[in-house]
Design an enzyme around this catalytic site. Sequence first.
Site, short mmCIF file in Angstrom:
data_model
loop_
_atom_site.label_atom_id
_atom_site.label_comp_id
_atom_site.label_asym_id
_atom_site.label_seq_id
_atom_site.Cartn_x
_atom_site.Cartn_y
_atom_site.Cartn_z
N GLU A 9 -35.33 57.30 -52.05
CA GLU A 9 -34.43 56.16 -52.22
C GLU A 9 -34.99 54.95 -51.47
OE1 GLU A 9 -29.64 55.26 -51.57
OE2 GLU A 9 -30.68 56.68 -50.25
N LYS B 123 -26.76 55.25 -58.81
CA LYS B 123 -26.06 55.85 -57.68
C LYS B 123 -24.58 55.56 -57.86
CE LYS B 123 -26.13 56.18 -52.62
NZ LYS B 123 -26.79 55.70 -51.38
N CYS C 2 -29.03 60.34 -52.98
CA CYS C 2 -28.56 60.45 -51.60
C CYS C 2 -27.09 60.85 -51.48
CB CYS C 2 -28.83 59.13 -50.88
SG CYS C 2 -28.80 59.25 -49.05
#
Length: 508
Positions: free
Chosen positions: A266, A341, A375
């Site tokens: 990321e 995300k 993440c």
Amino acid sequence: MNPGNIDKVELVFLKSEDYLEIKEVMIEAYTAMAQSYWKQRQIERLLDIFPEGQVVIKIDGEIAGCALSIIVDYESFDDNHTYKEITADYTFDSHTPEGDTLYGIDVFIKPKFRGLRLGRRLYDYRKELCERMNLKGIAFGGRIPNYHKYAKALSPKQYIEKVKRKEIHDPVLNFQISNDFHPSRILHGYLEGDAASQEFAVLLEWDNIYYERPKKSAATKKSVIRLGLVQWQMRTYDTLEALLQQVEYFVDAVSGYRSDFAVFPEFFNAPLMAKYNHLSEPEAIRELASFTPEIKQKLSELSISYNINIVGGSMPELVDNKLYNVGYLCKRDGTIERYEKLHVTPDEAKVWGMQGGQELKVFDTDCGKVGILVCYDSEFPELSRLLADDGIEILFVPFLTDTQNGYSRVRNCAMARAIENECYVAIAGSVGNLPNVHNMDIQYAQSMVLTPCDFAFPSNGIKAEATPNNEMILIADVDIDLLKELNKFGSVRNLRDRRTDVYRLTRI
């Protein structure tokens, strides 16, 4: 040819209507050998007796390369056979479905497409075909087109030894050796009229280690996928070109181990924010977003050139003046997929004004179905369960964490995702410090590949792990068939044993 100008790379079966184009490609490829092209009746014959052995690579619809092959009963031929003999005087009557060896008749690439590693794709297809058909191996006579330059001083055997030691460059032989073919013997008088090779050739062979003598019971075919994780070092880059050079270095290294995927972390492009450190954090991250289209395009070029699928970590992206954390899956066939995300951290929202995405996707690849969660998303079990319901076998988690606390959350949740969804999970993060970039000062990571915990897998659920806080790559093989066996015969079967009569998870 510049990979950046390519939209689609396809490996497809050769068809009879392709003949005129194939003829033109052969004429261009074999300029040193006049009239060296197959006649239409010969191509038609190959398609009639063994259609799955004849394939072409098309780039944006144009034929760029071709591979032709037959199956032979290898022991019926003399070790010092000629090209004419192995092809039964170019009639291909030597082909037999009951044979044990895939024999390569021809491979050629259109000159303007050379340098894109298309030959490797064709040979990889032959290897997969050989394994699928449970043949002993692959064989063919390899030309040595530079031999005429050394024929007065070196015997063919001496020439080959010098090529193997890299003292002499032979474009054909070097390529074959790099693709795991081993020289077996020298063939004299192999291809009539091949003056460049002095009519010598090298018998090259590739052994199918999965070969099994035919049995009455069905044999299980294993499907092994190689993952290459990049544990990225945050460092200062003066230009975008310098950062992309480092990206290509890692793609080159990972593809050198024949990995199917290269996985970046990321915000791996965060060092480019250093030049905007005089701005506020929201302004700086938006300047960083201006690099995203060019980086995406470069990743796609590398995926084609190095024949590898690239999980491009994540990068900031502006859409309708809203800031998102997104990444791109650049497939080696030239197509590009986008993922978002969904759950931004409180810090991303507060400091940068970042928005959460809206779409959860499953991606079809040449290695099966995969999912990508960035993440913080890995800490929400509903997401990976929905992906598992859609059939993913590998879950990729690019992440960036500053402290061990944050890293432990990602790691422990990823371990849980592997167990509860009966899939492999690969997490890749960044290490090091960025003292000149606000809100990105420190990073902590230990990239790893995680598995379910059952007898066929590591007892601690860790297939492979990198050294904490060190720049490196991590290579690991994952066997997809083990997941199928786990789902049916595992000690526990998390997916099959769900009480869907009591609870269900659905998309909105």
